[in-house]
Each structure stands twice: as structure tokens, then as C-alpha cells.
Design a protein around this motif. Structure first.
Motif, mmCIF file in Angstrom:
data_model
loop_
_atom_site.group_PDB
_atom_site.id
_atom_site.type_symbol
_atom_site.label_atom_id
_atom_site.label_comp_id
_atom_site.label_asym_id
_atom_site.label_seq_id
_atom_site.Cartn_x
_atom_site.Cartn_y
_atom_site.Cartn_z
ATOM 1 N N ALA A 8 0.855 -1.185 0.000
ATOM 2 C CA ALA A 8 0.000 0.000 0.000
ATOM 3 C C ALA A 8 0.890 1.233 0.000
ATOM 4 O O ALA A 8 1.782 1.363 0.848
ATOM 5 N N ALA A 9 0.660 2.140 -0.947
ATOM 6 C CA ALA A 9 1.524 3.313 -1.090
ATOM 7 C C ALA A 9 0.684 4.571 -1.111
ATOM 8 O O ALA A 9 -0.218 4.714 -1.953
ATOM 9 N N TYR A 10 0.974 5.496 -0.211
ATOM 10 C CA TYR A 10 0.276 6.770 -0.200
ATOM 11 C C TYR A 10 1.250 7.884 -0.574
ATOM 12 O O TYR A 10 2.121 8.248 0.222
ATOM 13 N N ARG A 11 1.150 8.374 -1.781
ATOM 14 C CA ARG A 11 1.967 9.483 -2.285
ATOM 15 C C ARG A 11 3.435 9.284 -1.900
ATOM 16 O O ARG A 11 4.083 10.186 -1.384
ATOM 17 N N ASP A 12 3.952 8.122 -2.222
ATOM 18 C CA ASP A 12 5.271 7.723 -1.744
ATOM 19 C C ASP A 12 6.259 7.584 -2.899
ATOM 20 O O ASP A 12 6.132 6.682 -3.726
ATOM 21 N N PRO A 13 7.265 8.454 -2.976
ATOM 22 C CA PRO A 13 8.265 8.337 -4.040
ATOM 23 C C PRO A 13 9.130 7.094 -3.920
ATOM 24 O O PRO A 13 9.866 6.753 -4.851
ATOM 25 N N GLU A 14 9.056 6.418 -2.784
ATOM 26 C CA GLU A 14 9.821 5.180 -2.598
ATOM 27 C C GLU A 14 9.111 3.958 -3.166
ATOM 28 O O GLU A 14 9.671 2.850 -3.138
ATOM 29 N N SER A 65 -8.782 8.226 -0.723
ATOM 30 C CA SER A 65 -8.230 7.245 0.198
ATOM 31 C C SER A 65 -8.883 7.333 1.565
ATOM 32 O O SER A 65 -9.243 8.418 2.036
ATOM 33 N N ARG A 66 -9.005 6.183 2.230
ATOM 34 C CA ARG A 66 -9.619 6.140 3.561
ATOM 35 C C ARG A 66 -8.647 5.663 4.630
ATOM 36 O O ARG A 66 -9.058 5.315 5.735
ATOM 37 N N GLY A 67 -7.350 5.613 4.287
ATOM 38 C CA GLY A 67 -6.365 5.227 5.287
ATOM 39 C C GLY A 67 -5.650 3.931 4.948
ATOM 40 O O GLY A 67 -5.983 3.244 3.983
ATOM 41 N N ALA A 68 -4.668 3.593 5.790
ATOM 42 C CA ALA A 68 -3.780 2.466 5.500
ATOM 43 C C ALA A 68 -4.514 1.136 5.485
ATOM 44 O O ALA A 68 -4.294 0.300 4.589
ATOM 45 N N ALA A 172 3.949 -7.047 13.283
ATOM 46 C CA ALA A 172 4.152 -5.745 12.648
ATOM 47 C C ALA A 172 3.486 -5.753 11.279
ATOM 48 O O ALA A 172 3.711 -6.673 10.483
ATOM 49 N N ALA A 173 2.678 -4.742 10.993
ATOM 50 C CA ALA A 173 1.956 -4.696 9.728
ATOM 51 C C ALA A 173 2.867 -4.366 8.554
ATOM 52 O O ALA A 173 2.551 -4.692 7.413
ATOM 53 N N GLY A 174 4.015 -3.726 8.828
ATOM 54 C CA GLY A 174 4.908 -3.311 7.751
ATOM 55 C C GLY A 174 5.843 -4.382 7.246
ATOM 56 O O GLY A 174 6.503 -4.206 6.215
ATOM 57 N N TYR A 193 -8.390 2.814 11.117
ATOM 58 C CA TYR A 193 -7.642 3.876 10.440
ATOM 59 C C TYR A 193 -6.135 3.750 10.655
ATOM 60 O O TYR A 193 -5.366 3.612 9.709
ATOM 61 N N PHE A 194 -5.684 3.784 11.894
ATOM 62 C CA PHE A 194 -4.235 3.746 12.150
ATOM 63 C C PHE A 194 -3.929 2.968 13.424
ATOM 64 O O PHE A 194 -3.542 1.809 13.372
ATOM 65 N N HIS A 195 -4.135 3.596 14.591
ATOM 66 C CA HIS A 195 -3.859 2.905 15.845
ATOM 67 C C HIS A 195 -4.810 1.715 15.997
ATOM 68 O O HIS A 195 -6.019 1.850 15.805
#
Length: 319
Positions: A8-14, A65-68, A172-174, A193-195
């Protein structure tokens, strides 16, 4: 052995360097199927990966987008059966032969349904990549005011002398490597959403009979700082358009807290193999009283969970 890779990529140049590195460092790159949720504003060039038959790009306007967790859930809508599943963030670098090494680590656990996971060491795109770093374990840190655990990391003790992965309390989700059944049995909840993403995944995976482990070697690196990079919450603060990130996060935390304190089974709930009470005993966390044992805070390796009678019953998977 086929591997489905979720990014999942959010405006990520990587993003493009991450996908290219994933393919380049795999021993069997043609066994990979990478699906990317590319959330962007039309200012990114993904031509280097767009025509690769091993890569599927979901072209998403970042304003929608609605989040990660939503983004990861969208990726899993495109899941096709594979032997293994890998989830990484879009700012990741990979160890040589990461694919066969992840599979070997999973098999070395001896578990029927192993999850290899953890917070990778750091890399920085603008500095020379050295490959430095050591394997770490996730430790319980504190509780939010909503009753959601927060985490930190510390080095896996005696990792050089170990011959099998270190049993984990949390995932870890990452960086999450698991059997191909994982996306079917533990699908993503798009409303988180996040936490709460990682603790709910940890509990749900455990209740589905998955055993969590940290690798004893570095399999990937992660770009953590990202101070000047766009974040979802930076772009989604307009309450008039219904995209207010804080409202999403507040509702998400309520859902997470209720899920942990008053668990129920279901497609986005807990599994049928183990109970949340068994997870609490295993991990050393009490969701009702918001406490954690010294072992959870220090990161001591937990004892293998006791098998329940349901562990040998066939589980029903909802597609």
C-alpha cells in the motif's frame, strides 16, 4: 513457491524503488505477484513497473483514500491463492534471496501456521545503503487513553546463536510473512484507520491458530523518518468533504477497543481456533484492565500457546 506481495503506497516516491528491489532481490522473482494500491495525485511516475506482468497497480486518487487499513483491504480484494503471503510498506528494501530466506525461517519454526514479522532496521534513501542492522522483537510500551496498546522494539537476545525464529507476542503490519491462507482467514478491516491495526491483527491471527515469530536475521529494511513526505492525515483534514482523518481515527479507536474488550467471531472478528483470553495469557496483556506483565514490557520470549481442542477442527474460511 508462489508469493503474493501486498504493497500500500500513499503518495510515496519510494514505491517504485521498493517494488524494483523486491523483484531484484528475490531468488525466484517470477514466482511473485505484487499488487500495489497506488494512491497518488497524478504527480508520480510508475512507468518502470507499470508494464511488468508480475505487478498489478490499483490506480487510486489519493483524495479518495480512507487510510492504510482500507488501502491494504483493497489490495486483498485482488488476492489470488498463493503458497505464501507478504505484506510490506512502500518504503522497504530487501535482503538478497529474501523469498527463500523467509520461507526457510517460517519452516524452521516448526509451526503449522507461522507468521514471520517484526520492525525491520532503518534505511535512508538519500544515504548510502550499508545493509546494517540487527533483528528486533516487538515489546509492549503503553496504552492509549482509548485502551489500545502501543509498541516499541528492542534487539532479539542472542540472535546470532539461535537456530530458529524468536517467538513473538505481537506482529508488525509493515513486514508480515505468512502462509497463503492468511489473507483469507484474517482479512483486513477497512474501518480501522491507524492505531489498532497491529494489535487487532495480532489477536485475530492468534485466534485463527497462527503462531507469531520474529526473524533472527535481517530480511528487510524500512524508511521510518519520512519527515518531509506526505502523510494521509496531512491531506485529509477537511470535515466538510467527509474526509476528516480525525473522525475516522476516533471511530476506529472505538471499534478497536470494543473488539479487544468484547470480542466476537466473524469475518472481521476473531477466529475459531483460540480465544482472546488465551491470547491475553500468551502475550501478557489485559485489555479490560489495561495492564501488561513485566515479560510483555521487557520482551521476554513467551511460552508456546497451549493447543485447544478446537485447534484440530477444520476452520471455515469466508472468501
Amino acid at each position: 513457491m508462489t508469493i503474493f506481495v501486498s504493497v500500500a503506497a500513499y503518495r510515496d516516491p519510494e514505491l517504485v524503488p521498493t517494488v524494483l528491489d523486491c523483484l531484484a532481490k528475490a531468488r525466484h522473482p517470477d514466482e511473485l505477484r505484487i499488487v500495489v494500491n497506488w494512491q497518488h495525485l497524478g504527480d508520480e511516475d510508475v512507468s518502470a513497473i507499470r508494464d511488468d506482468p508480475r505487478v498489478e497497480i490499483l490506480d487510486v486518487d489519493a483524495r479518495q483514500s480512507r487510510g492504510a487499513c482500507w488501502a491494504r483491504a483493497e489490495v486483498l480484494r485482488h488476492y489470488r491463492p498463493a503458497d505464501w503471503f507478504l505484506q510490506v510498506d512502500s518504503h522497504t528494501r530487501f535482503a538478497p534471496d529474501w523469498d527463500v530466506r523467509c520461507i526457510a525461517a517460517a519452516r524452521a519454526t516448526g509451526a503449522a501456521k507461522p507468521v514471520i514479522t517484526g520492525y525491520p532496521p532503518m534505511y535512508e534513501p538519500d544515504t548510502e545503503f550499508t545493509g546494517a542492522g540487527v533483528p528486533t522483537r516487538i515489546i509492549m510500551q503503553d496504552w492509549t487513553e482509548d485502551g489500545v496498546p502501543t509498541f516499541n522494539q528492542t534487539v532479539v537476545p542472542d540472535w546470532q546463536a539461535r537456530d530458529r525464529p524468536f517467538r513473538a507476542r505481537f506482529l508488525a503490519a509493515g513486514f508480515l510473512f505468512a502462509p497463503g491462507s492468511f489473507p483469507l482467514e484474517v482479512p483486513y478491516d477497512p474501518t480501522i484507520y491507524f492505531h489498532g491495526e497491529e494489535i487487532t491483527l495480532s489477536v485475530r491471527a492468534f485466534t485463527w491458530g497462527y503462531d507469531l515469530f520474529h526473524p533472527i536475521e535481517v530480511l528487510a529494511w524500512h524508511f521510518y523518518i519520512r519527515q518531509d513526505r506526505p502523510r494521509h492525515w496531512d491531506d485529509h483534514g477537511d470535515s466538510e468533504t467527509g474526509r476528516n482523518w480525525f473522525a475516522r481515527e476516533r471511530a476506529s479507536r472505538r471499534r478497536v477497543a470494543n473488539m479487544l474488550r468484547y470480542p466476537s467471531k466473524g469475518r472481521l472478528g476473531m477466529g475459531p481456533i483460540r480465544t482472546v483470553a488465551e491470547y491475553s495469557e500468551y502475550a501478557g496483556v489485559d485489555f479490560i484492565n489495561r495492564t501488561a506483565t513485566a515479560d510483555a514490557l521487557e520482551g521476554a520470549e513467551p511460552v508456546a500457546p497451549r493447543e485447544s481442542a478446537q485447534a484440530h477442527q477444520p476452520a471455515l474460511v469466508h472468501l
